[in-house]
Write a protein that holds these residues in place. Structure first.
Motif, PDB file in Angstrom:
ATOM      1  N   HIS A  32       0.810  -1.218   0.000  1.00 27.25           N
ATOM      2  CA  HIS A  32       0.000   0.000   0.000  1.00 27.25           C
ATOM      3  C   HIS A  32       0.846   1.273   0.000  1.00 27.25           C
ATOM      4  O   HIS A  32       0.307   2.370   0.038  1.00 27.25           O
ATOM      5  CB  HIS A  32      -0.973  -0.014   1.188  1.00 27.25           C
ATOM      6  CG  HIS A  32      -2.069  -1.034   1.022  1.00 27.25           C
ATOM      7  ND1 HIS A  32      -1.972  -2.317   1.515  1.00 27.25           N
ATOM      8  CD2 HIS A  32      -3.261  -0.980   0.370  1.00 27.25           C
ATOM      9  CE1 HIS A  32      -3.063  -3.004   1.192  1.00 27.25           C
ATOM     10  NE2 HIS A  32      -3.865  -2.222   0.503  1.00 27.25           N
ATOM     11  N   GLY A  79       2.759   0.469  -4.804  1.00 35.48           N
ATOM     12  CA  GLY A  79       1.750   0.767  -5.826  1.00 35.48           C
ATOM     13  C   GLY A  79       2.352   0.779  -7.222  1.00 35.48           C
ATOM     14  O   GLY A  79       1.762   0.252  -8.176  1.00 35.48           O
ATOM     15  N   GLY A 136      -5.225  -2.418  -4.546  1.00 35.83           N
ATOM     16  CA  GLY A 136      -5.815  -1.081  -4.521  1.00 35.83           C
ATOM     17  C   GLY A 136      -6.597  -0.908  -5.820  1.00 35.83           C
ATOM     18  O   GLY A 136      -7.389  -1.778  -6.191  1.00 35.83           O
ATOM     19  N   TYR A 137      -6.337   0.195  -6.523  1.00 40.36           N
ATOM     20  CA  TYR A 137      -7.046   0.446  -7.772  1.00 40.36           C
ATOM     21  C   TYR A 137      -6.091   0.378  -8.967  1.00 40.36           C
ATOM     22  O   TYR A 137      -6.295   1.014  -9.988  1.00 40.36           O
ATOM     23  CB  TYR A 137      -7.776   1.780  -7.685  1.00 40.36           C
ATOM     24  CG  TYR A 137      -8.855   1.713  -6.623  1.00 40.36           C
ATOM     25  CD1 TYR A 137     -10.087   1.146  -6.908  1.00 40.36           C
ATOM     26  CD2 TYR A 137      -8.608   2.130  -5.324  1.00 40.36           C
ATOM     27  CE1 TYR A 137     -11.063   1.017  -5.930  1.00 40.36           C
ATOM     28  CE2 TYR A 137      -9.569   2.014  -4.337  1.00 40.36           C
ATOM     29  CZ  TYR A 137     -10.796   1.459  -4.647  1.00 40.36           C
ATOM     30  OH  TYR A 137     -11.757   1.315  -3.673  1.00 40.36           O
ATOM     31  N   GLU A 138      -5.026  -0.430  -8.799  1.00 43.92           N
ATOM     32  CA  GLU A 138      -4.027  -0.536  -9.856  1.00 43.92           C
ATOM     33  C   GLU A 138      -4.597  -1.200 -11.116  1.00 43.92           C
ATOM     34  O   GLU A 138      -4.174  -0.874 -12.229  1.00 43.92           O
ATOM     35  CB  GLU A 138      -2.767  -1.270  -9.353  1.00 43.92           C
ATOM     36  CG  GLU A 138      -2.930  -2.767  -9.060  1.00 43.92           C
ATOM     37  CD  GLU A 138      -3.596  -3.066  -7.714  1.00 43.92           C
ATOM     38  OE1 GLU A 138      -3.921  -2.109  -6.975  1.00 43.92           O
ATOM     39  OE2 GLU A 138      -3.797  -4.255  -7.403  1.00 43.92           O
ATOM     40  N   GLY A 162     -11.054  -3.479  -8.058  1.00 40.63           N
ATOM     41  CA  GLY A 162     -10.449  -2.846  -6.888  1.00 40.63           C
ATOM     42  C   GLY A 162     -10.426  -3.849  -5.735  1.00 40.63           C
ATOM     43  O   GLY A 162     -10.625  -5.046  -5.943  1.00 40.63           O
ATOM     44  N   PRO A 163     -10.203  -3.377  -4.495  1.00 42.35           N
ATOM     45  CA  PRO A 163     -10.144  -4.303  -3.355  1.00 42.35           C
ATOM     46  C   PRO A 163     -11.483  -5.008  -3.172  1.00 42.35           C
ATOM     47  O   PRO A 163     -12.533  -4.462  -3.515  1.00 42.35           O
ATOM     48  CB  PRO A 163      -9.877  -3.374  -2.165  1.00 42.35           C
ATOM     49  CG  PRO A 163      -9.381  -2.100  -2.742  1.00 42.35           C
ATOM     50  CD  PRO A 163      -9.987  -1.979  -4.096  1.00 42.35           C
ATOM     51  N   SER A 175     -15.564   2.723  -4.219  1.00 40.22           N
ATOM     52  CA  SER A 175     -14.934   2.011  -5.334  1.00 40.22           C
ATOM     53  C   SER A 175     -15.500   2.473  -6.675  1.00 40.22           C
ATOM     54  O   SER A 175     -14.761   2.613  -7.656  1.00 40.22           O
ATOM     55  CB  SER A 175     -15.117   0.495  -5.184  1.00 40.22           C
ATOM     56  OG  SER A 175     -14.120  -0.021  -4.325  1.00 40.22           O
ATOM     57  N   LYS A 186     -13.901   5.437  -7.792  1.00 38.15           N
ATOM     58  CA  LYS A 186     -12.541   5.171  -8.285  1.00 38.15           C
ATOM     59  C   LYS A 186     -12.559   4.546  -9.679  1.00 38.15           C
ATOM     60  O   LYS A 186     -11.510   4.294 -10.263  1.00 38.15           O
ATOM     61  CB  LYS A 186     -11.806   4.230  -7.332  1.00 38.15           C
ATOM     62  CG  LYS A 186     -11.553   4.819  -5.959  1.00 38.15           C
ATOM     63  CD  LYS A 186     -10.278   5.641  -5.947  1.00 38.15           C
ATOM     64  CE  LYS A 186      -9.857   5.988  -4.522  1.00 38.15           C
ATOM     65  NZ  LYS A 186      -8.681   6.875  -4.525  1.00 38.15           N
TER      66      LYS A 186
END
Ligand SMILES: [Zn+2]
Length: 446
Positions: free
Chosen positions: A96, A101, A130-132, A154-155, A185, A188
């Motif tokens: 994180h 990231g 994460g939102y990678e 996402g997660p 989310s 995002k």
């Protein structure tokens, strides 16, 4: 925009559940990346200026859809030190961090391209750090590079102490907290939602924890409402009758992994008023489970608790597949890539295991990975079939995959949105492949 072309005189394997194979077909792909014409070679006129790819003797299938992918690792077993509970928070803190990231995004790019190069033209991530994956999906959609179509979650969403928490989960302990996490989310840019309805194998601390209900029906209902309002399908990690029943009642669209089925479950799968499309589907993930059960724990590196949970879950998953087949419940295909022994290039092995261990016909397995997955994910007007107007997402193979899925290890061409990749290559892990090959001789395989 892609250069228009025609695949001339190919044998088309349609991906229907009957296993229809049609020789002598020509597929025309226009510069918008879509299939412009498909028909017998005599009936199709290839426009002038189109590249002609002679495909006589070759087999064309719809691009594979992997409905259950993680992208944060490459599938090699983790070193034992990282499996220790004391290491969990350290690993999580790094993942994180900004450096973590950056590394995750780079890995995600590599892994989605590996999937593409082995025939996966669409994938859905179901649990990211994460939102990678959202970022990579956006890069691909913006045309920065050629990649598969990516639905990104996402997660995942879990309860305190639940499956995936806290490393790769957003935690909530009430319906309203759960709604907030979905809204966060969505903001995002996610295009999929994944929840942990029950405990799982990899992070269970006691035997029996895998499959134990975690999220309440109220919490899952709240999540489904928020996701469905945005037109997004909800996937639930769910590994027991109690957990799956609550998830189906809440309107979950895809049950990941699965278990044996009660009458209430079978009727909810087939007619689920709270789901986005009216039905729910089963997405078993044999590749994540069977090696843990069938290989020596000294090789897989898992502890006795995970092994015992995997055995219990494995049996239930196989029974779930049999029950789905017997009750005509939609079955999709997902690999659980990134988990130990599940590489990004071995999607074909999931189809193979669905046949060898799950009792599907090869046609049903290919169907699960193409037309069925497209319908399950709400993408059947976009991809999943070889039809005029759909995206040109195709795999061109030397052999009929219904005879041997192994032909996906060396595709002649992978076509995604009309972009042609010639003989794409991947990096393989020989040790993992040898171990997985040994499962073919397992006494319970057909
Ligand atoms: Zn998973």
């Amino acid at each position: 925009m892609s250069a228009p072309f025609a695949l001339v005189e190919a044998t088309v394997v349609t991906g229907d559940s009957a296993g229809t194979v049609v020789p002598g077909m020509t597929i025309v792909v226009d510069d918008d990346g879509r299939i412009g014409q498909v028909g017998s070679t005599a009936a199709v006129t290839v426009p002038s200026g189109y590249r002609r790819i002679e495909a006589s003797g070759l087999f064309v299938v719809p691009g594979l859809i992997n409905a259950h992918a993680h992208l944060f690792a490459d599938g090699k077993p983790l070193p034992p030190i990282l499996l220790k509970e004391s290491a969990e928070s350290l690993v999580s803190a790094f993942m994180h961090s900004p450096a973590g990231g950056w590394m995750l995004k780079r890995r995600t790019r590599t892994n989605v391209l590996t999937q593409l190069h082995s025939g996966v033209t669409t994938l859905r991530s179901v649990g990211d750090v994460g939102y990678e994956v959202v970022a990579v999906a956006n890069e691909i959609a913006a045309g920065k590079y050629v990649g598969p179509r990516v639905l990104a979650s996402g997660p995942l969403m879990a309860i305190t102490g639940g499956h995936g928490a806290p490393q790769i989960a957003l935690i909530s302990d009430s319906p309203w907290d759960a709604r907030r996490n979905v809204r966060r989310s969505l903001r995002k840019g996610v295009t999929a939602i994944k929840i942990a309805a029950t405990g799982g194998v990899t992070d269970a601390r006691v035997v029996g924890e895998a499959g134990r209900p975690q999220m309440t029906e109220e919490e899952m209902t709240a999540i489904c409402e928020e996701a469905h309002n945005a037109g997004i399908v909800v996937a639930a990690h769910a590994q027991s009758q109690a957990g799956i029943t609550a998830a189906l009642r809440a309107g979950v669209d895809t049950i990941e992994h699965g278990s044996s089925m009660s009458d209430e479950m079978t009727s909810l799968f087939k007619d689920n008023p709270r789901s986005l499309h009216g039905t729910s589907a089963l997405i078993p993930t044999l590749q994540a489970c069977l090696p843990l059960v069938k290989l020596d724990p000294r090789i897989t590196g898992i502890n006795a608790i995970a092994r015992a949970n995997a055995e219990m879950i494995g049996e239930e998953m196989l029974q779930g597949i049999r029950d789905a087949l017997a009750n005509d419940i939609a079955i999709g295909m997902g690999t659980d890539s990134a988990l130990t022994h599940v590489t990004h290039y071995n999607t074909w092995r999931e189809l193979d295991m669905l046949v060898r261990f799950g009792g599907l016909t090869p046609a049903q397995a290919l169907h699960a990975a193409t037309q069925s997955n497209a319908r399950i994910l709400g993408l059947d007007t976009v991809t999943g079939s070889i039809r005029t107007g759909l995206a040109a997402d195709l795999v061109v193979l030397d052999e009929n995959p219904l005879t041997s899925f192994r032909t996906f290890t060396a595709p002649r061409y992978v076509v995604v949105g009309g972009a042609v990749l010639e003989a794409p290559a991947v990096t393989r892990f020989a040790e993992i492949d040898e171990r997985l090959d040994s499962l073919e001789n397992d006494p319970s395989a057909r």
